[in-house]
Each structure stands twice: as structure tokens, then as C-alpha cells.
Design a protein around this motif. Structure first.
Motif, PDB file in Angstrom:
ATOM      1  N   GLY B 304       0.828  -1.209   0.000  1.00  0.00           N
ATOM      2  CA  GLY B 304       0.000   0.000   0.000  1.00  0.00           C
ATOM      3  C   GLY B 304       0.861   1.257   0.000  1.00  0.00           C
ATOM      4  O   GLY B 304       0.576   2.212  -0.718  1.00  0.00           O
ATOM      5  N   LEU B 308       0.928   4.135  -2.769  1.00  0.00           N
ATOM      6  CA  LEU B 308       0.561   5.484  -2.351  1.00  0.00           C
ATOM      7  C   LEU B 308       1.637   6.485  -2.768  1.00  0.00           C
ATOM      8  O   LEU B 308       1.340   7.575  -3.255  1.00  0.00           O
ATOM      9  CB  LEU B 308       0.379   5.507  -0.827  1.00  0.00           C
ATOM     10  CG  LEU B 308      -0.315   6.725  -0.245  1.00  0.00           C
ATOM     11  CD1 LEU B 308      -1.718   6.856  -0.794  1.00  0.00           C
ATOM     12  CD2 LEU B 308      -0.355   6.630   1.273  1.00  0.00           C
ATOM     13  N   GLU B 336      -5.933  -0.671  -8.300  1.00  0.00           N
ATOM     14  CA  GLU B 336      -6.226  -1.985  -7.715  1.00  0.00           C
ATOM     15  C   GLU B 336      -5.622  -3.096  -8.569  1.00  0.00           C
ATOM     16  O   GLU B 336      -5.120  -4.091  -8.053  1.00  0.00           O
ATOM     17  CB  GLU B 336      -7.747  -2.190  -7.578  1.00  0.00           C
ATOM     18  CG  GLU B 336      -8.410  -1.352  -6.507  1.00  0.00           C
ATOM     19  CD  GLU B 336      -8.160  -1.869  -5.097  1.00  0.00           C
ATOM     20  OE1 GLU B 336      -8.061  -3.090  -4.900  1.00  0.00           O
ATOM     21  OE2 GLU B 336      -8.052  -1.035  -4.185  1.00  0.00           O
ATOM     22  N   THR B 395      -7.382  -4.802  -0.298  1.00  0.00           N
ATOM     23  CA  THR B 395      -7.881  -3.897   0.724  1.00  0.00           C
ATOM     24  C   THR B 395      -6.849  -2.832   1.063  1.00  0.00           C
ATOM     25  O   THR B 395      -7.170  -1.646   1.150  1.00  0.00           O
ATOM     26  CB  THR B 395      -8.231  -4.681   2.006  1.00  0.00           C
ATOM     27  OG1 THR B 395      -9.079  -5.775   1.668  1.00  0.00           O
ATOM     28  CG2 THR B 395      -8.937  -3.791   3.011  1.00  0.00           C
ATOM     29  N   ALA B 396      -5.614  -3.272   1.240  1.00  0.00           N
ATOM     30  CA  ALA B 396      -4.564  -2.294   1.551  1.00  0.00           C
ATOM     31  C   ALA B 396      -4.405  -1.306   0.406  1.00  0.00           C
ATOM     32  O   ALA B 396      -4.102  -0.136   0.620  1.00  0.00           O
ATOM     33  CB  ALA B 396      -3.247  -3.008   1.809  1.00  0.00           C
ATOM     34  N   ILE B 399      -6.504   2.287  -0.187  1.00  0.00           N
ATOM     35  CA  ILE B 399      -6.137   3.644   0.231  1.00  0.00           C
ATOM     36  C   ILE B 399      -5.493   4.432  -0.915  1.00  0.00           C
ATOM     37  O   ILE B 399      -5.965   5.525  -1.258  1.00  0.00           O
ATOM     38  CB  ILE B 399      -5.229   3.601   1.480  1.00  0.00           C
ATOM     39  CG1 ILE B 399      -6.042   3.051   2.649  1.00  0.00           C
ATOM     40  CG2 ILE B 399      -4.691   4.980   1.797  1.00  0.00           C
ATOM     41  CD1 ILE B 399      -5.267   2.848   3.908  1.00  0.00           C
ATOM     42  N   PRO B 400      -4.448   3.916  -1.536  1.00  0.00           N
ATOM     43  CA  PRO B 400      -3.930   4.645  -2.697  1.00  0.00           C
ATOM     44  C   PRO B 400      -4.953   4.740  -3.833  1.00  0.00           C
ATOM     45  O   PRO B 400      -4.995   5.744  -4.546  1.00  0.00           O
ATOM     46  CB  PRO B 400      -2.695   3.839  -3.125  1.00  0.00           C
ATOM     47  CG  PRO B 400      -2.760   2.562  -2.406  1.00  0.00           C
ATOM     48  CD  PRO B 400      -3.577   2.765  -1.192  1.00  0.00           C
ATOM     49  N   SER B 401      -5.782   3.719  -3.979  1.00  0.00           N
ATOM     50  CA  SER B 401      -6.782   3.764  -5.047  1.00  0.00           C
ATOM     51  C   SER B 401      -7.786   4.879  -4.817  1.00  0.00           C
ATOM     52  O   SER B 401      -8.182   5.574  -5.753  1.00  0.00           O
ATOM     53  CB  SER B 401      -7.521   2.426  -5.139  1.00  0.00           C
ATOM     54  OG  SER B 401      -6.625   1.389  -5.442  1.00  0.00           O
ATOM     55  N   MET B 402      -8.189   5.052  -3.579  1.00  0.00           N
ATOM     56  CA  MET B 402      -9.130   6.133  -3.259  1.00  0.00           C
ATOM     57  C   MET B 402      -8.456   7.490  -3.470  1.00  0.00           C
ATOM     58  O   MET B 402      -9.077   8.442  -3.932  1.00  0.00           O
ATOM     59  CB  MET B 402      -9.595   6.022  -1.796  1.00  0.00           C
ATOM     60  CG  MET B 402     -10.693   5.021  -1.583  1.00  0.00           C
ATOM     61  SD  MET B 402     -12.104   5.242  -2.690  1.00  0.00           S
ATOM     62  CE  MET B 402     -12.688   6.860  -2.196  1.00  0.00           C
ATOM     63  N   ARG B 403      -7.174   7.523  -3.154  1.00  0.00           N
ATOM     64  CA  ARG B 403      -6.442   8.777  -3.346  1.00  0.00           C
ATOM     65  C   ARG B 403      -6.423   9.157  -4.817  1.00  0.00           C
ATOM     66  O   ARG B 403      -6.670  10.305  -5.187  1.00  0.00           O
ATOM     67  CB  ARG B 403      -5.005   8.594  -2.822  1.00  0.00           C
ATOM     68  CG  ARG B 403      -4.089   9.756  -3.056  1.00  0.00           C
ATOM     69  CD  ARG B 403      -4.446  10.957  -2.208  1.00  0.00           C
ATOM     70  NE  ARG B 403      -4.208  10.716  -0.803  1.00  0.00           N
ATOM     71  CZ  ARG B 403      -3.054  10.940  -0.182  1.00  0.00           C
ATOM     72  NH1 ARG B 403      -2.032  11.397  -0.847  1.00  0.00           N
ATOM     73  NH2 ARG B 403      -2.933  10.712   1.110  1.00  0.00           N
TER      74      ARG B 403
END
Lengths: 223, 414
Positions: B304, B308, B336, B395-396, B399-403
Motif C-alpha cells: 500500500g 501510495l 487496484e 484492501t490495503a 487507500i492509494p486507489s481512493m487517493r
């Protein structure tokens, strides 16, 4: 009319009172080549983003090719942009770890239009017409010169046969020679494919090539 | 094209991608390795003895009795009388009985005194009986049968003569110089403590001890042939194993033996005692599993972090993709997908390494620990683990994917 803006207002997201664009009325007819000039930071890029459907305005009507962008969903706007609008920037026009062919294929992948021939067949003639030698096609983009990169960028912008080409300071990173080459290639292509060109720059020396020249301050009340 | 971008993007960032790939493969190696060993050890353990209905010894803890009678671990606290053995062995419910006597050693390997019935009735694993790779069971008093591991490590062959010492010490002071035994049989490998055992007749043990009583370094050489058979009948043994005519009587007979009035005896059901032992080990198992899961968490967080960090470098790329018409969720899934690809590569590498390790070390693990590990890592449990690892990675990567997603959307609002 290719482009029509009517009572448009674009504000800063962090400060809704601060207007970036306030346009009562502005239009661009089919097959015009429009040169919009103004100092940096005056909202030129914002105007282009609005016209290409990337940006939403707070109020007003944005019409491109007779279709109201402000009434479309985001997804539809994205598709509209992929199908009808080509975009060239000053820099970062291309994905640096892909080669020329792949970059253009990438642009193709977002549109249902464009040449129905398979990848390389459709892309080759385009690159050839832009004087990009075939030995450059499979090198990573970072290995091409700035001039070559910008020409590949045009090819990328054209692959889906858009009716409107938007250019945001595309020559500002080029030297004099490359600038002239770029412009002459661009203009002949626009002519050939019967496209409309919206070109934004601070370099007044280029204005002579265009059919319609305007200062941003004439269009935008806030500028 | 979507897949192509993901792959080329990763290849463009080889350094950090390889690091997180390696982290994941280490986590996989640990997870699968521990799971595999755990499973195999349990199976190996449980198959040490089968077909034996009761094991009887002096009244000590049942685990203790199991450990020294079957695993040759620990020392028997007390012996039981030959009389008690005979009485119980002659009971109408008993199909066969094998007496055993422990306490001596040869070069660090345990010596087991028993009768030829041992080779006939003792079984392990899936009802496998003992087989000879060379020779046969003992007949004479000074015949010895070697377990596979003993023969291999000490380099013995049929016909060799060896001496046995009293006590379980490889350099023992009470060496019975006159107790020369001849190798008449070598057993094939079983994956159980049988492989590390030296088998002699009960009378052989008695002969060995009788010889020592005549004094250490005594001048008179002791003629083994003079020994009388009845002089060699054992007075006590360590334990004995029983096979019963009918399973139904097991508990009754167990109770009778436990209540035996003449001396304190303990009868255990091997299966029951084994599962008790395994439960004790269970805590250890859980700790190992927990540790391996933590290793996974660390690796996945590392993944992750790498992704990120890449988001910042790729802001122009994100903008370009948006301009080309990519919806914001395209960027989300692209990230992802990159996580998925790194994870898959890590899984393949980790599994391959584990497979190779087991293939190469399999032999020495068997030799040193009696642990039989086959290289079959692709069990149902293994697949569940891999699935879990993929889920953790995705899942980990959220976070970067949402960013990336929110950055992509930000261009809408300038």
C-alpha cells in the motif's frame, strides 16, 4: 455553432465567492481557428476545461456541437470528450512509459468512434502524416525530442476523429523552428479534416495564423 | 489496454515494485510454509502408532506413558512386573500382546527390548506393518534389528557386530563390553520413531545387564553361549502394547488394568492420548499462525505504501487519462489492478520458493526430525490462504486507489 457559452459562471471550489470565469456570451463557429490570448493565470485553462467537459460550471449553458454539456452526467461528458474533442497540452501530453503507438492506442481505447481498422493500421498513416519516422514509433516517449513528442501528441489528439481540437499553449515549450513546424502541421491537418481549432497562448506572434483572435479579457468579465 | 497500462506502469517502476513483490512472497512463504508443516506434523504425529488398542505401563501420567513408550522421549519412572504382564496378556479379551523394555542406548539411539511379535503386530499410519528392507526379525538372544535411520546414519549392514551401553548416553561409562550383538535385520523407513530405534530381544537386555553384574573390566571373559534361557527371562518390563479381540471391551479392560490390585498400572488408548498431546501443542500452533498473519499484514501495508507513493509521481498521468475520457473509477481500478498484479507475482514467487525448499530439504527434514513432508502445497487450505492474501492486498491498496480516485475527480472541480 461549434461552441456556445451562455451566462456561464465558474467559481473556485474552495472559495465560492471568487469567480474564475464570468462569460455572458461567447461562440465559435464551425471550422474556425480561434486564438485566445491572455497572461498566465487569467483563466485560459479553465475555459478550455469547461469547453472540453472536464470542468463543471456553477451556472450557465455550455454547448459543444449542439449538445449541452452542462446537462450531461459526468460519464456522458467523459465519453463525449473522448469521441469529439482532441486535446493537446504544453507538456505531459503522453504517458512516458508507453511508446508512440501505445499512447495513441490508449486514446483510441476510450472512444467507440475513430478508425475501425486495427490498431497499428489506423495509427501508422496518422504518424506518417505528422512526419514522425517509423523508427521512433516503438521507442519509449521519453527518448523522442520535444518536437517529435508534440507531433505525436497531435496524432494522439486526432485518432478518434474529433470535430474540435483544443490546444493549451502547445508551443510554449518548443524552440522557434519546432514551433513553426508544429503550427504548419497543425493547420494543414485542421484544414484537411475540416475541424475547428481553439488555441490558447500568451504568444501574440502566433495570432496571424488564425481566423479569429480574441483576448480572454474580451470573453471573460473577470479576467 | 487497461491491463497493458498497468503492466507497463509497473515495469516502469521496477525498483519499488520488486521490493514489495519480495515482501509479499516472503509473507506467502511463511504463511504457506507454516500451514503446510503444521498439517504434515500433525499427520505424521498421529500416524506414529495405529492398530494398538491399549498401552500399559506403570502408573504415571498418560502423556508421559505415551511419550516414552511410543516416541521414546523421556525416561520411564518405574517398571512393571513380568507377572502382571503375563496375567493380563493371557486374558481372554487379548488378541496379542507386545512387551517392551526401554532404558538402554547405542550411540544416542534408544534400545528397545521386545519379542518377535512386535514385527508382526505393530502398525503405524494407515495400518502399515513393519517391513524389512534387509534381513528378518531376530531369533537369537544376541540378534538386533535396526531402524532405518540408525542403519543409515551409523552405516551398519547385515552381519555387523555392535555393542550396547546401559543408559541413554552415547559415551556411557557402563559399557557392557561383552554384549556383542549381530545385525540380522534392517527395517524400511516409517517416518516414525521406529526408525531411530535399535531392537533386541528382551532376553538380550537381560543378558546385557547380567554381564555387567559380573563386574566391570572383569578378567574372566564371559561366555555368552553359557547363558541359560530361563536365566534370561525378564523380571520387569517398561510397558506393553495390547491388541484386543473386540473393540467393545477396550474401556472395560482399561478400567480393569487401572484397578489392578497387585501393583499400580496405567492403561491408555493411544488415539486419545495423542489428541490430548496435540491439544497442548495447539497453543503453539495458534501463536505460529498469528505470527504468520502479522507478517502478511506487514507485507501488504508495504505494498500500500509503495502504491501510495506512486500517486504523487503520477499526477500528470492521471490528468491526461481524465482528459482522454477515462472516468474516475477507471483510475481506481487501475491502481487496484496494479496491486493485484504485484500480489500475484509475489504469490507465484513465494509458492515456488516453498516448493523448491520442501523438495530439497525434504530428505534432511525426514532424517533429522522424522518429519515426512511432501511437496504438495496446493491443498484446499492453501488456496484459502492465497485468496485471503489477495483480499488483504486489494484492501490495503484501497487507500492509494481512493487517493487516485479523488485526485481524478478533482479535475472536475478544478
Amino acid at each position: 455553432m461549434m461552441i456556445e457559452l451562455d451566462g456561464v459562471s465558474v467559481t473556485q471550489p474552495s472559495a465560492p465567492d471568487l469567480s474564475i470565469l464570468e462569460i455572458d456570451n461567447w461562440s465559435v463557429a464551425d471550422r474556425q481557428t480561434v486564438f485566445v490570448h491572455g497572461p498566465s493565470g487569467s483563466g485560459k485553462s479553465t475555459l478550455l476545461n469547461l469547453v472540453s467537459g472536464l470542468l463543471e460550471c456553477r451556472e450557465g449553458g455550455v454547448s459543444v456541437l449542439g449538445e449541452r454539456l452542462d446537462q450531461m452526467s459526468r460519464r456522458r461528458r467523459d465519453r463525449f470528450r473522448a469521441n469529439h474533442i482532441g486535446y493537446v497540452f504544453q507538456r505531459f501530453n503522453l504517458v512516458h512509459y508507453l511508446n508512440a503507438i501505445e499512447n495513441i492506442e490508449l486514446a483510441r481505447s476510450f472512444s467507440e468512434r475513430g478508425d475501425r481498422r486495427t490498431g497499428a493500421d489506423a495509427i501508422r498513416p496518422l504518424l506518417e502524416s505528422l512526419n514522425v519516422a517509423s523508427r521512433e514509433w516503438h521507442k519509449p516517449i521519453s527518448q523522442l525530442s520535444m518536437g517529435q513528442q508534440q507531433r505525436v501528441a497531435i496524432a494522439r489528439a486526432l485518432v478518434n476523429r474529433p470535430e474540435l481540437l483544443v490546444a493549451d499553449e502547445p508551443t510554449s515549450s518548443l524552440d522557434q523552428d519546432n514551433r513553426d513546424t508544429f503550427l504548419s502541421v497543425l493547420m494543414s491537418i485542421i484544414e484537411e479534416h475540416k475541424m475547428t481549432l481553439l488555441f490558447v497562448s500568451h504568444d501574440m506572434g502566433l495570432a496571424q495564423h488564425f481566423t479569429q483572435v480574441q483576448a480572454l479579457s474580451e470573453i471573460n468579465r473577470v479576467a | 489496454m487497461f491491463l497493458k497500462i498497468a503492466i507497463k506502469s509497473l515495469l516502469n517502476r521496477k525498483g519499488s515494485v520488486i521490493m514489495s513483490l519480495l515482501a509479499i512472497s516472503v509473507a506467502i512463504f511463511v504463511l504457506l510454509g507454516i500451514e503446510h508443516i503444521r498439517q504434515q506434523a500433525r499427520d505424521s504425529f498421529a500416524s506414529t502408532v495405529s492398530g494398538v488398542d491399549l498401552i500399559v505401563g506403570a502408573k504415571t501420567g498418560s502423556l508421559n506413558l505415551l511419550l516414552y513408550s511410543v516416541f521414546r522421549v523421556g525416561t520411564p519412572t518405574d517398571n512393571i512386573s513380568w507377572k502382571a504382564y503375563q496375567e493380563i496378556a493371557e486374558s481372554k479379551d487379548v488378541a496379542w500382546a507386545i512387551p517392551i523394555s526401554l532404558g538402554d542406548s547405542h550411540n544416542g539411539y534408544r534400545v528397545l527390548g521386545t519379542t518377535p511379535d512386535y514385527f508382526e503386530h505393530f502398525s503405524f499410519g494407515n495400518k502399515h506393518t513393519l517391513e524389512f528392507v534387509e534381513g528378518e526379525a531376530f531369533e537369537g538372544v544376541f540378534d538386533v534389528v535396526l531402524g532405518a535411520e540408525v542403519a543409515r546414519t551409523l552405516g551398519y549392514a547385515l552381519g555387523d557386530e555392535i555393542t550396547l551401553a546401559h543408559g541413554v548416553v552415547s559415551t556411557s561409562f557402563s559399557l557392557h563390553e561383552n554384549s556383542l550383538f549381530t545385525v540380522v535385520g534392517i527395517l524400511s523407513p516409517t517416518g516414525t520413531p521406529v526408525d531411530q530405534t535399535v531392537h533386541v530381544q528382551l532376553q538380550g537386555i537381560e543378558a546385557m545387564h547380567a554381564g555387567s553384574e559380573s563386574g566391570f573390566g572383569g578378567a574372566a571373559s564371559y561366555d555368552q553361549s553359557q547363558l541359560e534361557a530361563d536365566e534370561l527371562e525378564p523380571k520387569s518390563i517398561t510397558a506393553f502394547m495390547l491388541g484386543l479381540k473386540s473393540r467393545m471391551v477396550t474401556f472395560r479392560l482399561q478400567r480393569e488394568i487401572n484397578d489392578y490390585s497387585a501393583e499400580p498400572l496405567l492403561a491408555i488408548l493411544p488415539g486419545v492420548a495423542l489428541s490430548e498431546l496435540w491439544q497442548m501443542v495447539g497453543v503453539f500452533e495458534s501463536v505460529l499462525r498469528l505470527i504468520s498473519m502479522l507478517v502478511l499484514v506487514a507485507a501488504v501495508l508495504g505494498l500500500g505504501a509503495v502504491l501510495l507513493a506512486s500517486v504523487r509521481e503520477r499526477s500528470h498521468e492521471i490528468h491526461l487519462l481524465r482528459v482522454l475520457g477515462a472516468p474516475s473509477y477507471y483510475l481506481f481500478f487501475l491502481m487496484e489492478l496494479e496491486a493485484l498484479l504485484i500480489c500475484l507475482a509475489g504469490i507465484v514467487l513465494g509458492t515456488a520458493c516453498l516448493y523448491l525448499c520442501l523438495a530439497f530439504l525434504g530428505d534432511s527434514l525426514f532424517a533429522n526430525f522424522g518429519l515426512h513432508l511432501d511437496a504438495g502445497v496446493f491443498t484446499q487450505d492453501g488456496l484459502v490462504i492465497l485468496f485471503f492474501v489477495l483480499a488483504a492486498a486489494l484492501t490495503a491498496a484501497a487507500i492509494p486507489s481512493m487517493r487516485v480516485y479523488s485526485q481524478a475527480k478533482a479535475y472536475n472541480v478544478q
